[in-house]
Design an enzyme around this catalytic site. Structure first.
Site, PDB file in Angstrom:
ATOM      1  N   GLU A   1       0.990  -1.670   0.008  1.00  0.00           N
ATOM      2  CA  GLU A   1       0.122   0.209  -0.195  1.00  0.00           C
ATOM      3  C   GLU A   1       0.780   0.832  -0.178  1.00  0.00           C
ATOM      4  O   GLU A   1       2.121   1.405   0.857  1.00  0.00           O
ATOM      5  CB  GLU A   1      -0.625   0.616   1.509  1.00  0.00           C
ATOM      6  CG  GLU A   1      -2.011  -0.958   1.560  1.00  0.00           C
ATOM      7  CD  GLU A   1      -2.352  -0.754   2.450  1.00  0.00           C
ATOM      8  OE1 GLU A   1      -2.157   0.046   3.374  1.00  0.00           O
ATOM      9  OE2 GLU A   1      -3.133  -1.881   3.852  1.00  0.00           O
TER      10      GLU A   1
ATOM     11  N   ASP B   1      -4.695   8.492  10.511  1.00  0.00           N
ATOM     12  CA  ASP B   1      -3.680   8.118  11.426  1.00  0.00           C
ATOM     13  C   ASP B   1      -2.815   8.421  11.920  1.00  0.00           C
ATOM     14  O   ASP B   1      -2.820   9.418  12.574  1.00  0.00           O
ATOM     15  CB  ASP B   1      -2.039   8.645   9.947  1.00  0.00           C
ATOM     16  CG  ASP B   1      -2.530   8.391   8.539  1.00  0.00           C
ATOM     17  OD1 ASP B   1      -3.235   7.301   8.295  1.00  0.00           O
ATOM     18  OD2 ASP B   1      -2.215   9.283   7.358  1.00  0.00           O
TER      19      ASP B   1
END
Length: 264
Positions: A49, A60
């Site tokens: 990814e 995140d």
């Protein structure tokens, strides 16, 4: 171009889970990102990814935020992301882009899907795109011949899981916990139940991410999931390394350990 179907079929035939590695484009540098991802492939990652750096990364945790900040400081743009995909796809690994929706929307959905396919990318993971708003992107992706991956979470109802998996074509991303990315001391116990619930609604592979940082944790997840997703643990080793070469050596060691661990 290696398809996700090929990857998961091969892993299943080998009696193991697929190992999925995540790194942002432009980190630790534009060329360094390609070299680091290639090192992960060489060490045993089946799928890579490539994160598209974004200034407001809601999902995140601090480790990935640090890496993304460095990438943005390096001047990384979507053209650099596509170049990274092209370089990683050349290794033979199935290569996806993980991105929030706004950059795709600003770039143009049809253009983004087409450019990603031309770069050798096989699909996208879009963590903040909801099923209700996904139709234009799913259409653009289908026309470009790339897969779409969406997320389910421990809080997802059966109705929600069904809605999400109906939008997926590559695999289903099962977030192991409610929260942001980051390696943790243990994998949330809800992950196994979430995989089981998700499989009741789809025959697609189900991969678990968020919180996997050691070989032991990878082995645990491989016992019930089709794929194990690792990001922050790799990124932390690069951040802590004195230079890019040392960072690649460090993530190679960890990836090899995890590649052994995902064998059942």
């Amino acid at each position: 171009m290696t398809t996700l179907q090929t990857v998961f079929a091969k892993a299943k035939a080998d009696n193991r889970a697929a190992l999925v590695g995540y790194l942002p484009a432009g980190f630790p540098s534009k060329d360094g990102a390609i070299a680091a991802a290639a090192a992960l492939v060489e060490a045993g990652c089946d799928v890579i990814e490539i994160g598209l750096p974004y200034s407001d990364p809601l999902m995140d945790g601090p480790t990935i935020q640090d890496a993304v900040h460095r990438s943005l400081t390096n001047g990384t743009r979507i053209a650099d992301v596509m170049r990274t995909v092209e370089g990683v796809a050349a290794t033979g690994a199935a290569t996806l882009v993980m991105t929030y929706w706004n950059p795709i929307d600003r770039y143009g959905a049809d253009r983004f899907a087409r450019d990603l396919a031309n770069a050798g990318g096989v699909g996208t993971i879009t963590p903040d795109l909801t099923p209700e708003e996904s139709e234009p992107w799913r259409t653009a992706s289908a026309e470009a011949g790339i897969d779409t991956v969406f997320l389910v979470a421990p809080s997802s109802t059966e109705e929600r899981i069904k809605a999400v998996v109906d939008c997926c074509t590559g695999f289903v991303y099962a977030a192991s916990l409610m929260g942001v990315t980051g390696a943790r001391e243990s994998v949330n116990s809800a992950a196994e139940g979430l995989v089981k619930r998700t499989r009741e609604h789809t025959d697609l592979p189900v991969c678990v991410g968020l919180g996997v940082g050691t070989g032991a944790q990878a082995a645990e997840v491989a016992g019930y999931a089709d794929g194990v997703i690792v990001g922050s643990a790799f990124i932390r080793r690069i951040l802590d390394a004195p230079d890019e070469a040392a960072g690649r050596e460090s993530i190679t060691t960890l990836a090899k350990d995890m590649a052994r661990a995902v064998r059942r």
